[in-house]
Design a protein around this motif. Structure first.
Motif, PDB file in Angstrom:
ATOM      1  N   GLU A 429      36.967  41.408   8.210  1.00 58.17           N
ATOM      2  CA  GLU A 429      37.943  41.695   9.263  1.00 58.17           C
ATOM      3  C   GLU A 429      37.289  41.737  10.645  1.00 58.17           C
ATOM      4  N   LYS A 430      36.039  42.173  10.700  1.00 55.35           N
ATOM      5  CA  LYS A 430      35.310  42.203  11.980  1.00 55.35           C
ATOM      6  C   LYS A 430      34.730  40.832  12.328  1.00 55.35           C
ATOM      7  N   LYS A 431      34.333  40.076  11.295  1.00 51.63           N
ATOM      8  CA  LYS A 431      33.595  38.835  11.483  1.00 51.63           C
ATOM      9  C   LYS A 431      34.495  37.632  11.721  1.00 51.63           C
ATOM     10  N   GLN A 432      35.705  37.594  11.129  1.00 51.06           N
ATOM     11  CA  GLN A 432      36.500  36.367  11.087  1.00 51.06           C
ATOM     12  C   GLN A 432      36.897  35.877  12.482  1.00 51.06           C
ATOM     13  N   ARG A 433      36.918  34.575  12.586  1.00 49.92           N
ATOM     14  CA  ARG A 433      37.360  33.900  13.810  1.00 49.92           C
ATOM     15  C   ARG A 433      37.996  32.570  13.401  1.00 49.92           C
ATOM     16  N   PRO A 434      38.841  31.988  14.237  1.00 48.60           N
ATOM     17  CA  PRO A 434      39.530  30.747  13.853  1.00 48.60           C
ATOM     18  C   PRO A 434      38.542  29.624  13.539  1.00 48.60           C
ATOM     19  N   ARG A 435      38.800  28.895  12.449  1.00 44.04           N
ATOM     20  CA  ARG A 435      37.959  27.769  12.040  1.00 44.04           C
ATOM     21  C   ARG A 435      38.853  26.632  11.563  1.00 44.04           C
ATOM     22  N   SER A 436      38.394  25.399  11.757  1.00 41.55           N
ATOM     23  CA  SER A 436      39.166  24.248  11.273  1.00 41.55           C
ATOM     24  C   SER A 436      38.279  23.249  10.543  1.00 41.55           C
ATOM     25  N   ASP A 437      36.979  23.555  10.445  1.00 43.57           N
ATOM     26  CA  ASP A 437      36.021  22.599   9.895  1.00 43.57           C
ATOM     27  C   ASP A 437      35.590  22.940   8.471  1.00 43.57           C
ATOM     28  N   ILE A 438      36.354  23.781   7.785  1.00 40.96           N
ATOM     29  CA  ILE A 438      35.906  24.284   6.496  1.00 40.96           C
ATOM     30  C   ILE A 438      37.118  24.698   5.665  1.00 40.96           C
ATOM     31  N   SER A 439      36.985  24.657   4.359  1.00 41.41           N
ATOM     32  CA  SER A 439      38.075  25.102   3.496  1.00 41.41           C
ATOM     33  C   SER A 439      38.047  26.628   3.379  1.00 41.41           C
ATOM     34  N   PRO A 440      39.179  27.282   3.089  1.00 48.44           N
ATOM     35  CA  PRO A 440      39.198  28.744   2.953  1.00 48.44           C
ATOM     36  C   PRO A 440      38.190  29.251   1.914  1.00 48.44           C
ATOM     37  N   HIS A 441      38.068  28.528   0.787  1.00 49.67           N
ATOM     38  CA  HIS A 441      37.154  28.973  -0.269  1.00 49.67           C
ATOM     39  C   HIS A 441      35.706  29.005   0.238  1.00 49.67           C
ATOM     40  N   TYR A 442      35.293  27.929   0.928  1.00 51.24           N
ATOM     41  CA  TYR A 442      33.912  27.886   1.394  1.00 51.24           C
ATOM     42  C   TYR A 442      33.675  28.841   2.561  1.00 51.24           C
ATOM     43  N   LEU A 443      34.700  29.101   3.343  1.00 50.81           N
ATOM     44  CA  LEU A 443      34.558  30.075   4.422  1.00 50.81           C
ATOM     45  C   LEU A 443      34.369  31.480   3.847  1.00 50.81           C
ATOM     46  N   MET A 444      35.145  31.817   2.807  1.00 52.13           N
ATOM     47  CA  MET A 444      34.985  33.115   2.149  1.00 52.13           C
ATOM     48  C   MET A 444      33.582  33.225   1.540  1.00 52.13           C
ATOM     49  N   LYS A 445      33.115  32.143   0.927  1.00 52.95           N
ATOM     50  CA  LYS A 445      31.783  32.146   0.341  1.00 52.95           C
ATOM     51  C   LYS A 445      30.709  32.307   1.417  1.00 52.95           C
ATOM     52  N   SER A 446      30.922  31.654   2.556  1.00 56.69           N
ATOM     53  CA  SER A 446      29.977  31.780   3.671  1.00 56.69           C
ATOM     54  C   SER A 446      29.922  33.217   4.180  1.00 56.69           C
ATOM     55  N   TYR A 447      31.105  33.849   4.312  1.00 57.26           N
ATOM     56  CA  TYR A 447      31.145  35.253   4.737  1.00 57.26           C
ATOM     57  C   TYR A 447      30.403  36.145   3.735  1.00 57.26           C
ATOM     58  N   TYR A 448      30.596  35.861   2.445  1.00 59.24           N
ATOM     59  CA  TYR A 448      29.931  36.685   1.432  1.00 59.24           C
ATOM     60  C   TYR A 448      28.414  36.518   1.499  1.00 59.24           C
ATOM     61  N   ASN A 449      27.933  35.283   1.646  1.00 57.82           N
ATOM     62  CA  ASN A 449      26.488  35.054   1.732  1.00 57.82           C
ATOM     63  C   ASN A 449      25.887  35.766   2.944  1.00 57.82           C
ATOM     64  N   ASP A 450      26.597  35.696   4.074  1.00 57.22           N
ATOM     65  CA  ASP A 450      26.125  36.398   5.278  1.00 57.22           C
ATOM     66  C   ASP A 450      26.085  37.908   5.051  1.00 57.22           C
ATOM     67  N   PHE A 451      27.139  38.436   4.443  1.00 53.94           N
ATOM     68  CA  PHE A 451      27.223  39.871   4.181  1.00 53.94           C
ATOM     69  C   PHE A 451      26.082  40.311   3.263  1.00 53.94           C
ATOM     70  N   GLN A 452      25.812  39.508   2.244  1.00 53.28           N
ATOM     71  CA  GLN A 452      24.745  39.856   1.303  1.00 53.28           C
ATOM     72  C   GLN A 452      23.377  39.850   2.006  1.00 53.28           C
TER      73      GLN A 452
END
Length: 748
Positions: A429-452
């Motif tokens: 919720e703090k990190k998200q910003r508008p994106r158009s170059d990626i699918s929702p699944h891979y964006l969620m995975k990217s957020y998780y990798n960053d968080f980890q």
């Protein structure tokens, strides 16, 4: 204790950080009030601050240092009692230092060293390569990535089987915008000029080989190595340029070509480079500097320009006209250099590596190590569960979690600390910003990798003090040092400068400690040659010097003399008006003048000029044997005379004026102490000392030595304050433990 003394305990040298893991003893050496200070802390701080002093480990030295250390801890105890460590400003400042201190512990030094050495070795070799690029978005779906990968494999197969050549396939398929023109040819390049995966593949290929598809942030590449050669180093050149860019008319292009060849003909016939460059070159940034350009190496400039520059062998030689995309150039060689030694380039390479894609290799090794060291365990089922919650709202930065019953499920654990789904959702919720170059699944995975990754690094940073005693002690020093600075400034430093009444009273009570010894009012001339000293003798008039080059002599009839001098004075009046320390000097022999009233006429004229008063007109009626009048500018400013002599070199003349005690300047101890002049030659310099007066011993005034008195007053205030703190927080030393510490340190 002044600010430098505080640094005895507040060390800012991050380079001395060690990563030694060890446990500390907690035996108390002394107490400040009820606050115990361990022996190990004292030994650590003492050893670090005296590591390069062979004689520092005597009993007297150690006990003196212990007294300073106790005083330090008294002040820190008071700062904590006043709550200074709870202020937000303190916490913010300490957090900034903590981040800096942690950096050396959050990197893989062995990986960095390996990459630095690899980069340096590759700098010795230049690679000529071509490539075919097919673009792939960084977070493309697997099926799209596989399609591109297989397409490149097909192209590679056709080239290897001889069905098509690399250049024609690059022109047909490569999505590099320049491929249609250069057919994929990248020319020669060296280490750190390409993204690392591309560079790594190119350097590992043999000449003539074609790589398998190589992934970079731009997409997938096929790379063909056409040639390898030893590094040509770097070259420094100058150029004369005539602009002729694409799109200009044929007549303008021909005019530019004729012009550059005419300039080349003049150079070949011996014309001076600098003049032609300044007159004709159309590179505005370099034309007034002889066309000189910064040092460059392979791959840094236009390939045709580069080839011509490196082809030149003799310093000062110049090329025939060279055409580039910018126009025509004649290139002159100034300097050629080989590759610098490893020690000279090491730090620069490290800085480059920290900013390029190599840094990710370091980070990956670090994360893998920390996972093992800190017992990282992930719950894969829960991870897959949160990845499944990705939807299109992630792309518009409006995603919200649902299903509160799942929020406490654990995603992963680091030692005894758990990280839940709720923690991750809060991060999104703090990190998200508008994106158009990626699918929702891979964006969620990217957020998780960053968080980890951030969680793993943050955990390590928060627990560094448990692993590394050096980090723990440095952080403690910063913590206490910041407190000490703030309190010392309030109680001593700023207080002493603002307490004007107390400062004056302190000075009056201690006036006998502030006395001038016998002093000399003197001027010391320090010259590189004796001729300069002799010339200064000739130029000196009373307390003035004749300005070199300002002499102007006139001869003739009375009215002619007046006319010539007034004309010269009119020329100089604007300059004199701006420069207050310059004055007029008229030198003449009154007995030789046909009409002595001419002097009165000149003086009257000068005094009639509004801004000039009589103090600016000096006369010298001592010139025998001349019928004319000599005019000079004179100055009483030593700085102006220095400037006049030092136009060619700052070392020709230095003038020092002042009042000196005998032991204040070594020269004054080598000459006769009394009014008069002396010439001394020392270490290849010539010193002329002019002592105008000897001043008897006398008391100093506060305004003359205010800085020294403030420093003494600060020491006085600190001494009083330390006494008060000792009453407030009684200090008790464990004598038995002190003896153990003495033996331990003395045996080092």
């Amino acid at each position: 204790m002044n600010r430098l003394s505080v640094l005895l305990f507040f060390t800012l040298a991050l380079a001395s950080c060690s990563t030694t893991k060890q446990q500390q003893d907690t035996t108390s050496l002394f107490k400040v009030g009820e606050w115990p200070i361990s022996s190990d802390e004292f030994i650590y701080v003492y050893s670090k601050n005296n590591f390069n002093r062979d004689s520092a480990y005597s009993e007297n030295d150690i006990k003196e240092y212990l007294d300073l250390f106790i005083n330090f801890k008294l002040k820190v105890t008071e700062a904590k009692a006043l709550g200074l460590d709870t202020a937000q400003s303190f916490k913010t400042e300490l957090e900034g230092y903590r981040k800096q201190l942690a950096k050396p512990y959050l990197t893989e030094s062995q990986v960095t060293e390996k990459l630095v050495k690899e980069a340096y070795e590759r700098l010795k070799l230049e690679v000529n390569a071509a490539h075919i690029l097919l673009n792939v978005k960084p977070y493309a779906d697997p099926q799209d990535t596989l399609k591109i990968f297989n397409q490149l494999l097909d192209i590679r197969e056709r080239i290897i089987n001889g069905e098509d050549d690399f250049a024609s396939m690059a022109a047909q398929y490569s999505q590099d915008p320049s491929a249609k023109k250069n057919k994929g040819d990248l020319g020669y390049f060296s280490s750190m000029q390409m993204v690392y995966p591309f560079e790594d593949a190119a350097y590992k290929l043999k000449v003539g080989d074609i790589s398998a598809p190589v992934k970079t942030r731009f997409g997938y590449h096929l790379i063909k190595v056409k040639d390898k050669r030893p590094s040509r180093g770097k070259v420094k050149v100058a150029h004369i340029m005539i602009r002729a860019t694409s799109g200009i008319s044929e007549s303008d292009a021909e005019r530019a070509r004729r012009k550059i060849f005419e300039i080349h003909d003049q150079l070949s016939q011996g014309a001076e480079w600098g003049n032609l460059c300044k007159q004709f070159s159309e590179d505005l940034a370099s034309k007034n500097k002889g066309g000189e350009l910064p040092l460059f190496g392979t791959g840094n400039v236009d390939p045709d320009f580069e080839t011509a520059a490196f082809t030149l062998d003799e310093i000062g030689s110049f090329s025939t006209p060279v055409k580039t995309a910018y126009g025509w150039h004649i290139i002159k060689l100034i300097e050629k250099r080989g590759i610098e030694k490893f020690e000279e380039l090491e730090q620069k390479i490290k800085e480059r590596i920290s900013r390029d894609s190599r840094a990710q290799l370091n980070k990956k090794v670090l994360i893998d190590r920390l996972k093992k060291e800190n017992g990282f365990v992930a719950n894969d089922d829960n991870v897959q569960q949160i990845l499944a919650k990705a939807d299109s709202s992630l792309l518009t930065a409006t995603w919200k979690p649902n299903g509160q019953e799942e929020s406490e499920k654990v995603l992963f654990q680091i030692k005894d600390q758990t990280y839940t789904i709720a923690d991750f959702f809060s991060y999104i919720e703090k990190k998200q910003r508008p994106r158009s170059d990626i699918s929702p699944h891979y964006l969620m995975k990217s957020y998780y990798n960053d968080f980890q990754e951030k969680s793993i690094l943050s955990y390590e940073e928060d627990h560094l003090a448990e692993k590394y005693v050096d980090y723990k002690m440095l952080l403690k020093e910063y913590h206490e040092g910041i407190l000490l600075f703030q309190l010392m400034d309030e109680k001593v430093w700023s207080y002493a400068t603002q307490d004007t009444v107390g400062l004056k009273d302190f000075f009056e009570k201690n006036r006998n400690d502030y006395q001038w010894k016998e002093r000399a009012k003197a001027t010391i001339y320090d010259a590189s040659k004796k001729e300069i000293i002799d010339e200064l003798h000739d130029l000196k008039f009373d307390n003035y010097f004749k300005v070199p080059g300002s002499k102007f002599t006139v001869n003739g009839a009375d009215q002619e003399l007046v006319g010539q001098l007034t004309k010269k004075i009119d020329e100089l009046t604007p300059y004199l008006k701006e420069t207050g320390h310059l004055h007029f000097l008229l030198e003449y022999d009154r007995s030789k003048l046909g009409n002595v009233k001419v002097i009165d006429s000149i003086q009257h004229y000068i005094n009639s000029i509004e801004f000039i008063n009589k103090k600016k007109l000096l006369s010298n009626d001592r010139m025998l044997g001349t019928n004319g009048i000599t005019f000079h500018l004179v100055s009483h400013s030593s700085g102006y005379i220095e400037e006049a002599y030092n136009k060619e070199s700052e070392l020709r003349l230095r003038i020092e004026e002042g009042v000196f005690e005998k032991d204040e300047n070594p020269l004054l101890g080598e000459i006769e102490w009394g009014e008069g002049t002396s010439l001394v030659e020392k270490n290849g310099r010539f010193y002329f000392v002019d002592i105008q007066d000897i001043l008897p011993p006398s008391p100093k005034e506060l305004k003359d030595i205010k800085g020294l008195v403030i420093s003494d007053y600060q020491n006085y205030l600190e001494k009083i304050w330390i006494g008060e703190l000792k009453e407030k927080y009684p200090v008790t030393v464990n004598e038995e433990e002190l003896n153990k510490v003495l033996k331990k340190l003395e045996n080092n």
